[in-house]
Design an enzyme around this catalytic site. Structure first.
Site, short mmCIF file in Angstrom:
data_model
loop_
_atom_site.label_atom_id
_atom_site.label_comp_id
_atom_site.label_asym_id
_atom_site.label_seq_id
_atom_site.Cartn_x
_atom_site.Cartn_y
_atom_site.Cartn_z
CE LYS A 152 3.16 -2.70 -4.46
NZ LYS A 152 3.01 -2.41 -3.07
CD GLN B 114 0.84 -9.05 -2.26
OE1 GLN B 114 1.65 -9.72 -2.87
NE2 GLN B 114 -0.37 -8.86 -2.72
N GLY C 180 -3.98 -4.67 -4.57
CA GLY C 180 -4.98 -3.66 -4.92
C GLY C 180 -4.27 -2.45 -5.45
CG HIS C 181 -1.46 -2.34 -7.78
ND1 HIS C 181 -0.52 -3.02 -8.52
CD2 HIS C 181 -1.11 -2.52 -6.49
CE1 HIS C 181 0.36 -3.57 -7.70
NE2 HIS C 181 0.01 -3.29 -6.46
CG ASP D 229 -1.76 -1.26 1.31
OD1 ASP D 229 -2.27 -1.71 0.28
OD2 ASP D 229 -1.87 -1.81 2.42
#
Ligand code: IMP
Length: 432
Positions: free
Chosen positions: A16, A226, A40-41, A13
């Site tokens: 990225k 991650q 989650g991007h 988080d």
């Protein structure tokens, strides 16, 4: 010209999505090499917001080839749903712009269920990891246990039945032990048959695609998910994810040699956050933590969980610089610190009365370390939207320079808002 690998240098988080999107404009190929749809991007392209979990970020940009490498664990249901959602947003996805390595291990419903069963059972014993419950850990266990179903197996109904037998022998023993119903052979086969047509058109010999591309001089961006402290070997074990998240995995997780990776960019948030359980030496379970969480909108993209927040920990990032071979960092969310009277940076730990300058490997020592802080003066002006060093208040520049010095790596990019253009470029990783 260098191929670039992007990794998170903290607990994920770090922001990225924006940086990968910025770099993917400069790359021809974008490769995911570990993790799965636990990532989650968030990307904002031309005002449109895209939330990606499994697909490489390049997929939203026309003319880029996106690749899911063999190091990923691949949930075909999540894949089909993500493709569908992106198509609704007008994104073109076909085998022309997306390939999946034939030797990628699958995440099936039984993996997701096992992840949930274990987390539920552990919530009473205090050993919960706080996983995303997406089946990531169980799928990697089956891969290493040599009983995984891989993408290529979907193409061969005859051999698939035997592989499913083998997988179910293992899983049904576990399920019985945990007090859950067994999975029938027919149900598992039906699940696999139902997804085969959605996945097989994208299957390819990815190591070859990448070798050809590399020889032709294409620029390749390896997109990590991650973060370093969640790495199965180098992270805060056992409170980690089940893959290697560090830069070396870009090679094994996609099938290129280590020399193919020229530049390692570590995405680094100007403070620290983590989701899930586990040690967090600089955590601020107080009004500072709340301030960072609210100002930084620290809620998980995948699970919506509130992230734990704390001061910048230079010990952890210095270690991340070493284990990844980070050449430069992209520093994100500096603006979240705007307005604070004082800002603290952790420069070392105290462990059992001694000062140390690294994160110890043992779980109990990690839980006992106490941070040693330096306190810097804050700044009142806003840094949000700054596009040059001259736009930054002197104290903010001082903070950034001090971070560089403490972690032993230079800032290559400084991101000052979620907007693409609010970025100060010091070094273009592809040109380094
Ligand atoms: P898993 O990857 O679902 O097995 O979860 C293991 C640990 O990694 C948990 O602490 C999760 O919160 C964390 N985790 C997994 N993916 C991400 C991510 O993309 N960002 C931040 N934390 C993550």
């Amino acid at each position: 010209m260098a191929n670039v690998v992007v990794v998170g240098s903290q607990w994920g988080d770090e922001g990225k999505g924006k940086i990968v999107d910025w770099l993917s404009e400069r790359a021809e190929i974008v490769v995911r090499f570990q993790g799965g749809h636990n990532a989650g991007h968030t990307l904002v392209v031309d005002g449109k917001v895209y939330k990606l979990s499994l697909l490489p970020s390049g997929v939203v940009r026309p003319g880029k080839l996106s690749i899911i490498g063999n190091g990923v664990v691949f949930d075909p249901h999540a894949f089909a749903a993500e493709v569908e959602k992106l198509r609704e947003l007008g994104v073109d996805i076909s085998p022309d712009n997306l390939r999946i390595a034939e030797n990628t291990a699958l995440i099936l419903s039984l993996h997701r269920e096992l992840d949930g069963f274990r987390e539920d059972a552990a919530s009473n014993s205090g050993t919960r990891i706080g996983t995303t419950r997406r089946g990531i850990g169980p799928a990697y266990e089956d891969k290493v246990g040599r009983r995984a179903i891989r993408v290529m197996d979907l193409a061969n109904a005859e051999t698939l039945a035997g592989k499913v037998d083998r997988l179910l022998t293992h899983h049904n023993a576990l399920r019985r032990g945990l007090g859950h119903a067994e999975v029938s052979h027919a149900d598992a086969m039906a699940e696999l048959t139902s997804v085969a047509d959605k996945v097989l058109p994208y299957m390819d010999r990815v190591w070859k695609v990448l070798d050809d591309a590399r020889r032709a001089g294409s620029r390749i961006l390896f997109e990590g998910a991650q973060g370093t402290l969640l790495d199965i070997d180098h992270g805060t074990y056992p409170f980690v994810t089940s893959s290697n998240t560090i830069a070396g995995q870009a090679a094994t997780g996609s099938g290129v040699g280590p020399a193919a990776i020229g530049y390692v960019l570590g995405i680094t948030k100007a403070y620290t956050t983590r989701v899930g359980e586990g040690p967090f030496p600089t955590e601020q379970d107080n009004e500072i933590g709340n301030f960072l969480g609210e100002r930084g909108r620290e809620f998980g993209t995948v699970t919506g969980r509130k992230r734990r927040c704390g001061w910048f920990d230079a010990v952890l990032v210095r270690q991340a610089v070493a284990v990844n071979g980070i050449n430069g960092i992209a520093l994100t969310k500096l603006d979240v610190l705007d307005g604070l009277d004082e800002i603290r940076i952790c420069t070392g730990y105290r462990l059992d009365g001694k000062e140390i300058d690294y994160l110890p490997a043992s779980q109990s020592a990690q839980a006992r370390v106490e941070p040693i802080y330096e306190t810097l003066e804050g700044w009142k002006e806003t840094t949000a939207g700054a596009r040059s060093w001259a736009d930054l208040p002197a104290q903010a520049v001082k903070y950034v320079r001090h971070v560089e010095e403490l972690i032993g790596a230079p800032v290559a990019l400084l991101s000052t808002s979620p907007e693409r253009d609010d970025t100060i470029l010091v070094t273009d990783p592809f040109q380094d």
